[in-house]
Design an enzyme around this catalytic site. Structure first.
Site, PDB file in Angstrom:
ATOM      1  N   CYS A 252     -17.098  14.354  15.297  1.00  0.00           N
ATOM      2  CA  CYS A 252     -16.720  14.078  17.022  1.00  0.00           C
ATOM      3  C   CYS A 252     -17.623  15.417  17.749  1.00  0.00           C
ATOM      4  O   CYS A 252     -17.746  16.379  16.580  1.00  0.00           O
ATOM      5  CB  CYS A 252     -15.155  14.207  17.148  1.00  0.00           C
ATOM      6  SG  CYS A 252     -14.364  12.422  16.204  1.00  0.00           S
TER       7      CYS A 252
ATOM      8  N   GLY B  30     -20.925  11.205  18.303  1.00  0.00           N
ATOM      9  CA  GLY B  30     -19.847  10.447  18.228  1.00  0.00           C
ATOM     10  C   GLY B  30     -20.075   9.429  19.319  1.00  0.00           C
ATOM     11  O   GLY B  30     -19.853   9.815  20.648  1.00  0.00           O
TER      12      GLY B  30
ATOM     13  N   ASN C 156     -11.931  18.049  16.696  1.00  0.00           N
ATOM     14  CA  ASN C 156     -13.123  17.410  15.733  1.00  0.00           C
ATOM     15  C   ASN C 156     -12.772  18.009  14.533  1.00  0.00           C
ATOM     16  O   ASN C 156     -12.694  19.389  13.493  1.00  0.00           O
ATOM     17  CB  ASN C 156     -14.216  18.261  15.693  1.00  0.00           C
ATOM     18  CG  ASN C 156     -15.361  18.304  14.685  1.00  0.00           C
ATOM     19  OD1 ASN C 156     -16.672  18.940  14.977  1.00  0.00           O
ATOM     20  ND2 ASN C 156     -15.047  16.917  14.514  1.00  0.00           N
TER      21      ASN C 156
ATOM     22  N   CYS D 268     -19.457  22.899   6.129  1.00  0.00           N
ATOM     23  CA  CYS D 268     -19.683  21.424   5.452  1.00  0.00           C
ATOM     24  C   CYS D 268     -20.963  21.103   5.780  1.00  0.00           C
ATOM     25  O   CYS D 268     -21.857  22.046   7.260  1.00  0.00           O
ATOM     26  CB  CYS D 268     -19.163  20.269   6.434  1.00  0.00           C
ATOM     27  SG  CYS D 268     -19.877  18.725   6.569  1.00  0.00           S
TER      28      CYS D 268
ATOM     29  N   TYR E 151     -28.189  16.364   8.354  1.00  0.00           N
ATOM     30  CA  TYR E 151     -27.885  15.288   8.997  1.00  0.00           C
ATOM     31  C   TYR E 151     -26.907  15.289   9.896  1.00  0.00           C
ATOM     32  O   TYR E 151     -27.377  15.230  11.444  1.00  0.00           O
ATOM     33  CB  TYR E 151     -27.541  14.705   8.122  1.00  0.00           C
ATOM     34  CG  TYR E 151     -26.902  12.800   8.722  1.00  0.00           C
ATOM     35  CD1 TYR E 151     -28.110  12.077   9.325  1.00  0.00           C
ATOM     36  CD2 TYR E 151     -25.787  12.523   9.331  1.00  0.00           C
ATOM     37  CE1 TYR E 151     -28.156  10.669   9.869  1.00  0.00           C
ATOM     38  CE2 TYR E 151     -25.695  11.374   9.539  1.00  0.00           C
ATOM     39  CZ  TYR E 151     -26.516  10.133   9.935  1.00  0.00           C
ATOM     40  OH  TYR E 151     -26.089   9.542  10.999  1.00  0.00           O
TER      41      TYR E 151
ATOM     42  N   CYS F 133     -15.792  12.074   1.871  1.00  0.00           N
ATOM     43  CA  CYS F 133     -15.294  13.938   2.511  1.00  0.00           C
ATOM     44  C   CYS F 133     -13.974  13.214   3.012  1.00  0.00           C
ATOM     45  O   CYS F 133     -13.578  11.925   3.473  1.00  0.00           O
ATOM     46  CB  CYS F 133     -16.178  13.174   3.139  1.00  0.00           C
ATOM     47  SG  CYS F 133     -15.878  14.544   4.800  1.00  0.00           S
TER      48      CYS F 133
ATOM     49  N   CYS G  34     -19.091  24.004   2.259  1.00  0.00           N
ATOM     50  CA  CYS G  34     -18.496  22.945   1.499  1.00  0.00           C
ATOM     51  C   CYS G  34     -19.675  22.216   0.308  1.00  0.00           C
ATOM     52  O   CYS G  34     -20.409  21.872   1.416  1.00  0.00           O
ATOM     53  CB  CYS G  34     -17.493  22.199   1.977  1.00  0.00           C
ATOM     54  SG  CYS G  34     -16.907  20.252   1.345  1.00  0.00           S
TER      55      CYS G  34
ATOM     56  N   CYS H 173     -19.221  16.727  -1.482  1.00  0.00           N
ATOM     57  CA  CYS H 173     -19.238  15.321  -1.795  1.00  0.00           C
ATOM     58  C   CYS H 173     -21.000  15.274  -2.813  1.00  0.00           C
ATOM     59  O   CYS H 173     -20.980  14.488  -2.678  1.00  0.00           O
ATOM     60  CB  CYS H 173     -19.907  14.617   0.241  1.00  0.00           C
ATOM     61  SG  CYS H 173     -21.216  15.703   1.202  1.00  0.00           S
TER      62      CYS H 173
HETATM   63  S1  SF4 Z   1     -17.250  16.447   1.597  1.00  0.00           S
HETATM   64 FE1  SF4 Z   1     -19.044  16.933   2.147  1.00  0.00          FE
HETATM   65  S2  SF4 Z   1     -19.778  15.722   4.192  1.00  0.00           S
HETATM   66 FE2  SF4 Z   1     -17.189  16.544   3.959  1.00  0.00          FE
HETATM   67  S3  SF4 Z   1     -17.828  18.653   4.402  1.00  0.00           S
HETATM   68 FE3  SF4 Z   1     -18.299  18.571   3.036  1.00  0.00          FE
HETATM   69  S4  SF4 Z   1     -20.273  19.002   2.686  1.00  0.00           S
HETATM   70 FE4  SF4 Z   1     -19.207  18.466   4.638  1.00  0.00          FE
END
Ligand code: SF4
Length: 455
Positions: free
Chosen positions: A2, A28, A103, A245, A251, A392, A442, A445
């Protein structure tokens, strides 16, 4: 995913917020909303639809005030309904008193909601933005100042959240202790404070300078200006570093945005450069991006390899991003409406096709088919991220693991299923090389190493 916007100290706050939300429309497209305060009353307007459809000049005129918070929504927690649209407003004995837009996603939603319900707090939606504002309002009702209520929220609520919270007189910006989603703020030349998920929304409002809200940061904005309140993120987190993230760079974010200490466009160009380095000796006539998020990856690939860049796929910008439509049926139809190969271009060509990621794989499979039908001799698919193998839980609606293409097919099966001559992904090691502080991200995924325990 978002997008949020906040404006403080401008009589045209609603119009400025709408412009910022428009710049964040890519985050979004299902619904949007705004809460505007004139010092006495907080007025709320929200609806399904795009910003330009929902916030007409007439609607904006009906939202007077100098504080505004806005939200564009792509549904993750809670269904795609007007009820779950943000901001969420809390009414007290004194009328509408607080509003919040967020968000991210809360991962211990169920237990916190149960706790609040046991305290006679009632919910109108199943959206986590409502949980956040009801938690703060409940703590204020217990006697906390707003900043202490937000600190209590950080102790209790786990997840990703970048939030704007308004009372009738003050605006608060706060962000989760791991800083998972972006959040930047700055001031216009006349002193208006603007905050947004992405800096591209600050640019459209001609904001000078920009600062990221720090991990567990709480900024209070009132008639005395903006101040960062003391708050140590390590009081609330077991990891001693952030968990930005990484998919924001790959993306989600616009390439003209800057956050997590990086220019998004530069990360994407570097990704393309490293994909090219892994392709030494490959004979190709052109490199073609799947627009838009892969454009700069293809630029980086072309610059590093010397293979000419061609914008061989034309995207219709007037339908939504296929990945962020919530139903598979809509997604499948969208691919054909959305992309078209250049006519009389591909015949006999060896093409390097660059895409940012493969999630379900349905989109890229159909694009490959289109390019083959247009006459390409070879297609070499290069993906600017590692294989997506895990879902995610922090604000992105990735499908269940069993729906992910990487879990349904081996790499060779995926190559034949997509119909390409060769298929390569960027490695996790190479992705880390594209970032200034790779340890602050992070990558769950890709590697399943989640920064928070799921409830
Ligand atoms: S799991 Fe992937 S999409 Fe979700 S916060 Fe972590 S890096 Fe981002």
């Amino acid at each position: 995913m978002c997008g949020i916007v906040g404006v403080f100290g401008n009589p045209e706050a609603a119009s400025l917020a709408a412009l910022g939300m428009f710049a964040e429309q890519h985050r979004g497209q299902e619904s949007c909303g705004m809460a505007v305060c004139d010092g006495k009353v907080i007025r709320l307007h929200k609806s399904m639809g795009l910003v330009k459809e929902v916030f007409t000049p007439e609607v904006l005129e009906s939202l007077p005030g100098s504080i505004a918070i806005g939200h564009v929504r792509y549904p993750t927690k809670g269904s795609a309904t007007a009820f779950n649209t943000q901001p969420h407003l809390v009414e007290t004995l004194f009328g509408p008193s607080y509003a919040l837009a967020s968000n991210g996603d809360v991962v211990n939603y169920a237990s916190v909601r149960a706790k609040l319900e046991a305290e006679n707090v009632y919910f109108k939606s199943d959206n986590d933005g409502e949980l956040l504002v009801k938690f703060i309002a409940w703590r204020i009702d217990q006697g906390d100042e707003p900043a202490d209520a937000i600190r209590a929220l950080m102790r209790e609520i786990k997840g990703a959240y970048s939030c704007v919270f308004t009372t009738r007189r003050e605006l608060y910006l706060f962000r989760d202790p791991l800083s998972m989603r972006p959040m930047v703020w700055g001031k216009t030349s006349n002193g208006t404070v603007v905050v947004a998920s992405e800096s591209c929304a600050l640019d459209i409002l001609q904001v000078n300078g920009r600062q990221e809200v720090p991990p567990a940061g709480i900024n209070r904005v009132n008639k005395d200006g903006i101040s960062l309140l003391e708050n140590d993120p390590n009081l609330y987190r077991s990891r001693r570093h952030n968990s930005y993230c990484v998919f924001e760079h790959i993306y989600f974010s616009r390439p003209d945005s800057y956050h997590f200490g990086e220019n998004v466009f530069a990360v994407r160009e570097k990704i393309g450069e490293l994909l090219a380095k892994d392709d030494e000796g490959l004979q190709a006539d052109c490199v073609v991006p799947v627009p838009d998020s892969s454009n700069l990856m293809a630029v980086g690939y072309s610059a590093a390899s010397g293979v000419p860049l061609s914008l061989g796929l034309i995207r219709n910008h007037y339908i939504g991003r296929t990945f962020i439509k919530p139903q598979q049926t809509i997604r499948d139809e969208g691919v054909y409406q959305k992309f078209n190969p250049l006519p009389n271009f591909y015949k006999g060509k060896k093409v390097v096709l660059v895409d940012d990621s493969i999630v379900r794989g349905t989109t890229i499979r159909q694009i490959v088919r289109m390019i083959k039908e247009a006459g390409a001799e070879e297609i070499h698919l290069r993906i600017g991220s590692p294989q997506v193998k895990f879902s995610c839980y922090f604000g992105i609606d990735t499908p269940h693991p069993e729906e992910l293409a990487a879990n349904r097919h081996s790499l060779e099966e995926l190559r034949t299923w997509t119909g390409v001559d060769s298929l390569k992904h960027l490695s996790l090691t190479s992705l880390a090389q594209c970032l200034t502080k790779p340890e602050e991200y992070c990558y769950a995924c890709f590697d399943g190493n989640y920064p928070l325990e799921m409830e």
